[in-house]
Design a protein around this motif. Structure first.
Motif, PDB file in Angstrom:
ATOM      1  N   ALA A  60      -6.828 -13.349  -2.465  1.00 59.77           N
ATOM      2  CA  ALA A  60      -6.447 -12.020  -2.944  1.00 59.77           C
ATOM      3  C   ALA A  60      -6.568 -11.936  -4.467  1.00 59.77           C
ATOM      4  O   ALA A  60      -6.969 -10.903  -5.007  1.00 59.77           O
ATOM      5  CB  ALA A  60      -5.022 -11.688  -2.523  1.00 59.77           C
ATOM      6  N   LEU A  61      -6.246 -13.004  -5.154  1.00 57.15           N
ATOM      7  CA  LEU A  61      -6.357 -13.031  -6.607  1.00 57.15           C
ATOM      8  C   LEU A  61      -7.822 -12.954  -7.037  1.00 57.15           C
ATOM      9  O   LEU A  61      -8.170 -12.223  -7.967  1.00 57.15           O
ATOM     10  CB  LEU A  61      -5.689 -14.293  -7.153  1.00 57.15           C
ATOM     11  CG  LEU A  61      -5.445 -14.348  -8.652  1.00 57.15           C
ATOM     12  CD1 LEU A  61      -4.481 -13.252  -9.065  1.00 57.15           C
ATOM     13  CD2 LEU A  61      -4.893 -15.695  -9.042  1.00 57.15           C
ATOM     14  N   GLY A 119       0.219  -5.674 -13.702  1.00 54.90           N
ATOM     15  CA  GLY A 119      -0.556  -4.540 -14.205  1.00 54.90           C
ATOM     16  C   GLY A 119      -1.606  -4.079 -13.208  1.00 54.90           C
ATOM     17  O   GLY A 119      -1.816  -2.870 -13.011  1.00 54.90           O
ATOM     18  N   PHE A 120      -2.275  -5.021 -12.547  1.00 56.15           N
ATOM     19  CA  PHE A 120      -3.276  -4.647 -11.560  1.00 56.15           C
ATOM     20  C   PHE A 120      -2.623  -3.961 -10.365  1.00 56.15           C
ATOM     21  O   PHE A 120      -3.168  -2.999  -9.817  1.00 56.15           O
ATOM     22  CB  PHE A 120      -4.065  -5.876 -11.105  1.00 56.15           C
ATOM     23  CG  PHE A 120      -5.201  -5.533 -10.192  1.00 56.15           C
ATOM     24  CD1 PHE A 120      -6.357  -4.949 -10.689  1.00 56.15           C
ATOM     25  CD2 PHE A 120      -5.117  -5.768  -8.834  1.00 56.15           C
ATOM     26  CE1 PHE A 120      -7.399  -4.616  -9.849  1.00 56.15           C
ATOM     27  CE2 PHE A 120      -6.152  -5.447  -7.990  1.00 56.15           C
ATOM     28  CZ  PHE A 120      -7.298  -4.868  -8.496  1.00 56.15           C
ATOM     29  N   GLU A 121      -1.440  -4.436  -9.965  1.00 56.74           N
ATOM     30  CA  GLU A 121      -0.737  -3.774  -8.866  1.00 56.74           C
ATOM     31  C   GLU A 121      -0.313  -2.359  -9.251  1.00 56.74           C
ATOM     32  O   GLU A 121      -0.318  -1.464  -8.415  1.00 56.74           O
ATOM     33  CB  GLU A 121       0.469  -4.594  -8.434  1.00 56.74           C
ATOM     34  CG  GLU A 121       0.083  -5.753  -7.559  1.00 56.74           C
ATOM     35  CD  GLU A 121       1.269  -6.372  -6.866  1.00 56.74           C
ATOM     36  OE1 GLU A 121       2.388  -6.323  -7.399  1.00 56.74           O
ATOM     37  OE2 GLU A 121       1.054  -6.909  -5.763  1.00 56.74           O
ATOM     38  N   SER A 150     -10.346   3.619   1.308  1.00 55.67           N
ATOM     39  CA  SER A 150      -9.870   3.222  -0.012  1.00 55.67           C
ATOM     40  C   SER A 150      -8.367   2.958  -0.005  1.00 55.67           C
ATOM     41  O   SER A 150      -7.897   1.979  -0.596  1.00 55.67           O
ATOM     42  CB  SER A 150     -10.214   4.312  -1.027  1.00 55.67           C
ATOM     43  OG  SER A 150      -9.754   3.967  -2.297  1.00 55.67           O
ATOM     44  N   VAL A 151      -7.607   3.811   0.668  1.00 53.52           N
ATOM     45  CA  VAL A 151      -6.157   3.611   0.752  1.00 53.52           C
ATOM     46  C   VAL A 151      -5.847   2.334   1.535  1.00 53.52           C
ATOM     47  O   VAL A 151      -4.983   1.544   1.146  1.00 53.52           O
ATOM     48  CB  VAL A 151      -5.464   4.833   1.384  1.00 53.52           C
ATOM     49  CG1 VAL A 151      -4.026   4.533   1.751  1.00 53.52           C
ATOM     50  CG2 VAL A 151      -5.522   6.020   0.444  1.00 53.52           C
ATOM     51  N   ALA A 152      -6.562   2.111   2.629  1.00 59.20           N
ATOM     52  CA  ALA A 152      -6.311   0.922   3.453  1.00 59.20           C
ATOM     53  C   ALA A 152      -6.634  -0.365   2.681  1.00 59.20           C
ATOM     54  O   ALA A 152      -5.842  -1.312   2.683  1.00 59.20           O
ATOM     55  CB  ALA A 152      -7.126   0.990   4.735  1.00 59.20           C
ATOM     56  N   LEU A 153      -7.787  -0.407   2.022  1.00 58.89           N
ATOM     57  CA  LEU A 153      -8.163  -1.610   1.278  1.00 58.89           C
ATOM     58  C   LEU A 153      -7.249  -1.831   0.075  1.00 58.89           C
ATOM     59  O   LEU A 153      -6.849  -2.962  -0.211  1.00 58.89           O
ATOM     60  CB  LEU A 153      -9.622  -1.533   0.834  1.00 58.89           C
ATOM     61  CG  LEU A 153     -10.657  -1.641   1.961  1.00 58.89           C
ATOM     62  CD1 LEU A 153     -12.058  -1.445   1.415  1.00 58.89           C
ATOM     63  CD2 LEU A 153     -10.532  -2.959   2.687  1.00 58.89           C
ATOM     64  N   GLY A 154      -6.927  -0.749  -0.631  1.00 56.63           N
ATOM     65  CA  GLY A 154      -6.015  -0.872  -1.771  1.00 56.63           C
ATOM     66  C   GLY A 154      -4.626  -1.319  -1.342  1.00 56.63           C
ATOM     67  O   GLY A 154      -4.001  -2.164  -1.995  1.00 56.63           O
ATOM     68  N   GLY A 155      -4.139  -0.773  -0.236  1.00 54.14           N
ATOM     69  CA  GLY A 155      -2.827  -1.178   0.281  1.00 54.14           C
ATOM     70  C   GLY A 155      -2.817  -2.624   0.733  1.00 54.14           C
ATOM     71  O   GLY A 155      -1.857  -3.360   0.494  1.00 54.14           O
ATOM     72  N   TRP A 156      -3.911  -3.059   1.374  1.00 52.38           N
ATOM     73  CA  TRP A 156      -4.006  -4.449   1.813  1.00 52.38           C
ATOM     74  C   TRP A 156      -3.987  -5.394   0.611  1.00 52.38           C
ATOM     75  O   TRP A 156      -3.262  -6.384   0.609  1.00 52.38           O
ATOM     76  CB  TRP A 156      -5.282  -4.658   2.631  1.00 52.38           C
ATOM     77  CG  TRP A 156      -5.502  -6.082   3.007  1.00 52.38           C
ATOM     78  CD1 TRP A 156      -4.953  -6.750   4.061  1.00 52.38           C
ATOM     79  CD2 TRP A 156      -6.309  -7.029   2.298  1.00 52.38           C
ATOM     80  NE1 TRP A 156      -5.380  -8.052   4.054  1.00 52.38           N
ATOM     81  CE2 TRP A 156      -6.209  -8.260   2.992  1.00 52.38           C
ATOM     82  CE3 TRP A 156      -7.110  -6.959   1.171  1.00 52.38           C
ATOM     83  CZ2 TRP A 156      -6.880  -9.398   2.576  1.00 52.38           C
ATOM     84  CZ3 TRP A 156      -7.775  -8.099   0.757  1.00 52.38           C
ATOM     85  CH2 TRP A 156      -7.662  -9.297   1.457  1.00 52.38           C
ATOM     86  N   PHE A 158      -2.847  -4.777  -2.404  1.00 53.76           N
ATOM     87  CA  PHE A 158      -1.517  -4.690  -3.019  1.00 53.76           C
ATOM     88  C   PHE A 158      -0.550  -5.620  -2.291  1.00 53.76           C
ATOM     89  O   PHE A 158       0.188  -6.389  -2.918  1.00 53.76           O
ATOM     90  CB  PHE A 158      -1.017  -3.245  -2.968  1.00 53.76           C
ATOM     91  CG  PHE A 158       0.273  -3.018  -3.687  1.00 53.76           C
ATOM     92  CD1 PHE A 158       0.274  -2.566  -4.990  1.00 53.76           C
ATOM     93  CD2 PHE A 158       1.494  -3.243  -3.067  1.00 53.76           C
ATOM     94  CE1 PHE A 158       1.469  -2.344  -5.671  1.00 53.76           C
ATOM     95  CE2 PHE A 158       2.683  -3.041  -3.735  1.00 53.76           C
ATOM     96  CZ  PHE A 158       2.671  -2.587  -5.040  1.00 53.76           C
ATOM     97  N   TRP A 159      -0.533  -5.537  -0.965  1.00 56.46           N
ATOM     98  CA  TRP A 159       0.393  -6.337  -0.173  1.00 56.46           C
ATOM     99  C   TRP A 159       0.127  -7.836  -0.360  1.00 56.46           C
ATOM    100  O   TRP A 159       1.056  -8.634  -0.466  1.00 56.46           O
ATOM    101  CB  TRP A 159       0.279  -5.945   1.291  1.00 56.46           C
ATOM    102  CG  TRP A 159       1.219  -6.666   2.183  1.00 56.46           C
ATOM    103  CD1 TRP A 159       0.926  -7.628   3.097  1.00 56.46           C
ATOM    104  CD2 TRP A 159       2.638  -6.494   2.247  1.00 56.46           C
ATOM    105  NE1 TRP A 159       2.064  -8.058   3.721  1.00 56.46           N
ATOM    106  CE2 TRP A 159       3.136  -7.377   3.224  1.00 56.46           C
ATOM    107  CE3 TRP A 159       3.542  -5.667   1.572  1.00 56.46           C
ATOM    108  CZ2 TRP A 159       4.473  -7.462   3.536  1.00 56.46           C
ATOM    109  CZ3 TRP A 159       4.878  -5.766   1.897  1.00 56.46           C
ATOM    110  CH2 TRP A 159       5.329  -6.649   2.854  1.00 56.46           C
ATOM    111  N   LYS A 160      -1.126  -8.226  -0.380  1.00 53.19           N
ATOM    112  CA  LYS A 160      -1.463  -9.635  -0.551  1.00 53.19           C
ATOM    113  C   LYS A 160      -1.093 -10.135  -1.952  1.00 53.19           C
ATOM    114  O   LYS A 160      -0.722 -11.291  -2.125  1.00 53.19           O
ATOM    115  CB  LYS A 160      -2.954  -9.876  -0.292  1.00 53.19           C
ATOM    116  CG  LYS A 160      -3.353  -9.677   1.149  1.00 53.19           C
ATOM    117  CD  LYS A 160      -2.676 -10.700   2.019  1.00 53.19           C
ATOM    118  CE  LYS A 160      -3.101 -10.588   3.460  1.00 53.19           C
ATOM    119  NZ  LYS A 160      -2.452 -11.565   4.314  1.00 53.19           N
ATOM    120  N   LEU A 161      -1.197  -9.274  -2.953  1.00 58.86           N
ATOM    121  CA  LEU A 161      -0.872  -9.685  -4.314  1.00 58.86           C
ATOM    122  C   LEU A 161       0.628  -9.838  -4.549  1.00 58.86           C
ATOM    123  O   LEU A 161       1.044 -10.528  -5.486  1.00 58.86           O
ATOM    124  CB  LEU A 161      -1.476  -8.715  -5.327  1.00 58.86           C
ATOM    125  CG  LEU A 161      -2.980  -8.829  -5.518  1.00 58.86           C
ATOM    126  CD1 LEU A 161      -3.479  -7.734  -6.447  1.00 58.86           C
ATOM    127  CD2 LEU A 161      -3.372 -10.194  -6.054  1.00 58.86           C
TER     128      LEU A 161
END
Length: 173
Positions: A60-61, A119-121, A150-156, A158-161
């Motif tokens: 994720a990083l 900051g990225f989150e 985009s929402v699904a990938l961004g949310g995924w 975010f959650w992993k980070l």
């Protein structure tokens, strides 16, 4: 009726309901809420997150680093190739500034800095909100599908980070 209200009218007095046996004395099937005077059941504590090992960079990083670099390059390329950028609401100095911030963020992410992940989150959360609002005005099925993706990938991501942040913080203690 003695008070002058006609039976059947909405203002007629209703008879009191018969009393039902109280449910308060009986515990629920799950045992919650606990009976008064009894201690609440304790959950076992979660294990502390394992700190990142030397040189370890979770997937994720690395994905966040790739996204930062790709967006920074995209901003610079689009600013350099769009003619009359100011007419479209942008400027070359603004694009360079955004690309520099994203490059700095990518470097911090690669070095496993807590502030960079945070900051990225924050940028991801902003992106998720804006794209969710764009979904409301999507005029085609393809646009709506792009917003949802985009929402699904961004949310995924975010959650992993979130877990990565916990592991970085565990190593700093």
């Amino acid at each position: 009726m003695p008070d002058g209200r006609a039976p059947g009218s909405p203002h007629a007095r209703r008879r009191p309901r018969p009393e039902r046996p109280s449910q308060r004395g009986r515990p629920s099937r799950r045992g919650w809420p606990p009976e008064p005077g009894r201690p609440r059941p304790e959950r076992p504590p979660r294990p502390a997150p394992e700190p990142l090992r030397e040189g370890e960079r979770p997937a994720a990083l690395l994905a966040a680093v790739v996204v930062c670099v790709a967006v920074a390059v995209g901003v610079i390329v689009s600013a350099a190739t769009v003619k009359d950028l100011s007419r479209h609401g942008g400027s070359l100095p603004g694009a360079v500034f955004i690309a520099a911030v994203l490059a700095l963020l990518a470097g911090g992410l690669y070095q496993r800095r807590y502030w960079a992940v945070l900051g990225f989150e924050a940028l991801l959360a902003f992106q998720i909100l804006v794209v969710s609002l764009a979904l409301v005005v999507a005029s085609t099925v393809i646009a709506a599908a792009g917003c949802l993706l985009s929402v699904a990938l961004g949310g995924w991501l975010f959650w992993k980070l979130v877990r990565v942040m916990a592991r970085i913080a565990a190593g700093e203690r």
